[in-house]
Design a protein around this motif. Sequence first.
Motif, PDB file in Angstrom:
ATOM      1  N   LYS A  11      -5.700   8.546  -7.890  1.00 30.80           N
ATOM      2  CA  LYS A  11      -5.760   6.401  -8.252  1.00 30.80           C
ATOM      3  C   LYS A  11      -3.956   6.417  -8.643  1.00 30.80           C
ATOM      4  O   LYS A  11      -3.634   7.320  -9.566  1.00 30.80           O
ATOM      5  CB  LYS A  11      -6.451   6.198  -9.126  1.00 30.80           C
ATOM      6  CG  LYS A  11      -8.140   6.178  -8.649  1.00 30.80           C
ATOM      7  CD  LYS A  11      -8.615   5.760  -9.611  1.00 30.80           C
ATOM      8  CE  LYS A  11      -9.442   4.933  -9.408  1.00 30.80           C
ATOM      9  NZ  LYS A  11     -10.726   3.990 -10.544  1.00 30.80           N
ATOM     10  N   GLN A  57      -2.547  -1.604  -3.336  1.00 30.33           N
ATOM     11  CA  GLN A  57      -1.714  -1.857  -4.866  1.00 30.33           C
ATOM     12  C   GLN A  57      -1.416  -3.460  -5.658  1.00 30.33           C
ATOM     13  O   GLN A  57      -1.008  -4.066  -5.813  1.00 30.33           O
ATOM     14  CB  GLN A  57      -0.874  -0.412  -4.693  1.00 30.33           C
ATOM     15  CG  GLN A  57      -0.552   0.501  -4.926  1.00 30.33           C
ATOM     16  CD  GLN A  57      -1.574   1.118  -4.994  1.00 30.33           C
ATOM     17  OE1 GLN A  57      -1.809   1.975  -5.974  1.00 30.33           O
ATOM     18  NE2 GLN A  57      -3.063   2.200  -3.798  1.00 30.33           N
ATOM     19  N   LYS A  65       0.912  -1.124  -0.274  1.00 33.06           N
ATOM     20  CA  LYS A  65      -0.064  -0.236   0.050  1.00 33.06           C
ATOM     21  C   LYS A  65       0.934   1.111  -0.126  1.00 33.06           C
ATOM     22  O   LYS A  65       2.267   0.692  -0.007  1.00 33.06           O
ATOM     23  CB  LYS A  65      -0.884  -0.198   1.199  1.00 33.06           C
ATOM     24  CG  LYS A  65      -1.608  -1.363   1.343  1.00 33.06           C
ATOM     25  CD  LYS A  65      -3.112  -0.850   2.286  1.00 33.06           C
ATOM     26  CE  LYS A  65      -3.567  -1.957   2.488  1.00 33.06           C
ATOM     27  NZ  LYS A  65      -4.559  -1.666   3.266  1.00 33.06           N
ATOM     28  N   GLU A 110      -5.589   2.143  -0.633  1.00 35.58           N
ATOM     29  CA  GLU A 110      -6.324   0.724  -1.576  1.00 35.58           C
ATOM     30  C   GLU A 110      -4.539  -0.950  -1.709  1.00 35.58           C
ATOM     31  O   GLU A 110      -3.687   0.284  -2.031  1.00 35.58           O
ATOM     32  CB  GLU A 110      -6.705   0.941  -2.324  1.00 35.58           C
ATOM     33  CG  GLU A 110      -8.309   1.260  -2.021  1.00 35.58           C
ATOM     34  CD  GLU A 110      -9.171   0.793  -3.415  1.00 35.58           C
ATOM     35  OE1 GLU A 110      -9.771   1.299  -3.552  1.00 35.58           O
ATOM     36  OE2 GLU A 110      -8.484   0.684  -4.824  1.00 35.58           O
ATOM     37  N   SER A 147      -7.262  -5.021 -12.012  1.00 32.98           N
ATOM     38  CA  SER A 147      -7.035  -3.197 -12.731  1.00 32.98           C
ATOM     39  C   SER A 147      -5.972  -2.744 -12.565  1.00 32.98           C
ATOM     40  O   SER A 147      -4.797  -3.414 -11.595  1.00 32.98           O
ATOM     41  CB  SER A 147      -8.542  -2.563 -12.175  1.00 32.98           C
ATOM     42  OG  SER A 147      -8.026  -1.165 -12.192  1.00 32.98           O
ATOM     43  N   LYS A 196      -5.033   0.169 -11.500  1.00 27.39           N
ATOM     44  CA  LYS A 196      -5.020   1.052 -11.171  1.00 27.39           C
ATOM     45  C   LYS A 196      -6.332   1.490  -9.313  1.00 27.39           C
ATOM     46  O   LYS A 196      -7.344   0.010  -9.406  1.00 27.39           O
ATOM     47  CB  LYS A 196      -6.569   2.276 -12.078  1.00 27.39           C
ATOM     48  CG  LYS A 196      -6.384   2.559 -12.197  1.00 27.39           C
ATOM     49  CD  LYS A 196      -7.399   3.359 -13.967  1.00 27.39           C
ATOM     50  CE  LYS A 196      -6.113   4.022 -14.559  1.00 27.39           C
ATOM     51  NZ  LYS A 196      -5.775   5.316 -15.120  1.00 27.39           N
ATOM     52  N   ALA A 197      -6.059   2.083  -8.575  1.00 24.63           N
ATOM     53  CA  ALA A 197      -6.374   1.857  -6.653  1.00 24.63           C
ATOM     54  C   ALA A 197      -5.436   3.086  -6.443  1.00 24.63           C
ATOM     55  O   ALA A 197      -5.093   3.257  -6.595  1.00 24.63           O
ATOM     56  CB  ALA A 197      -5.875   0.688  -6.530  1.00 24.63           C
TER      57      ALA A 197
END
Length: 161
Positions: free
Chosen positions: A43, A68, A7, A66, A59, A61-62
Amino acid sequence: QDTSKIKAVVSTQSTGTVICTVKDVPSGFRSPNVGYNVPEGTKITTFCNTNFSLEHQVSNKALCKETQPSCHKKCVVEKLDDKAKMSDSSVKAGSTFSYKEKLSYTCDKDALNLNCAVEGEAFDVSCPTSHAAAIAGAVVAVVVIIATIVVVRVIYLRNRP
């Protein structure tokens, strides 16, 4: 270190604004770049180096708070038997696919799968040999040999003085 739980480093400024510091990703890079401080609603996008990919259907993108996504070594189809029919016709020998991705193929009427459960695994895709066909082929060969011996013996006996 388990890179799947990386993270961004989260800190709170004296103004109450939450800031995330973008963390490194092995075998890849992130945008914004590693070390940047970004607001909590940002993001972060993860990209993987050649021969690496994100886990299948994850995905890139985070949000900064969140977990990663991480990069994993792709699996590869090293050899592909002509009898094996891949569900995705673009898959050829040398094709790569993502960690935790499953590829389907058929041999005759049997449905089979390749599952990239181990990072970087190499697959030789081949159809199982039918034991019944092998046994039938051996029986036919034996019958042909016996028939040939009998025919040769009969010809010999007929032509004997």
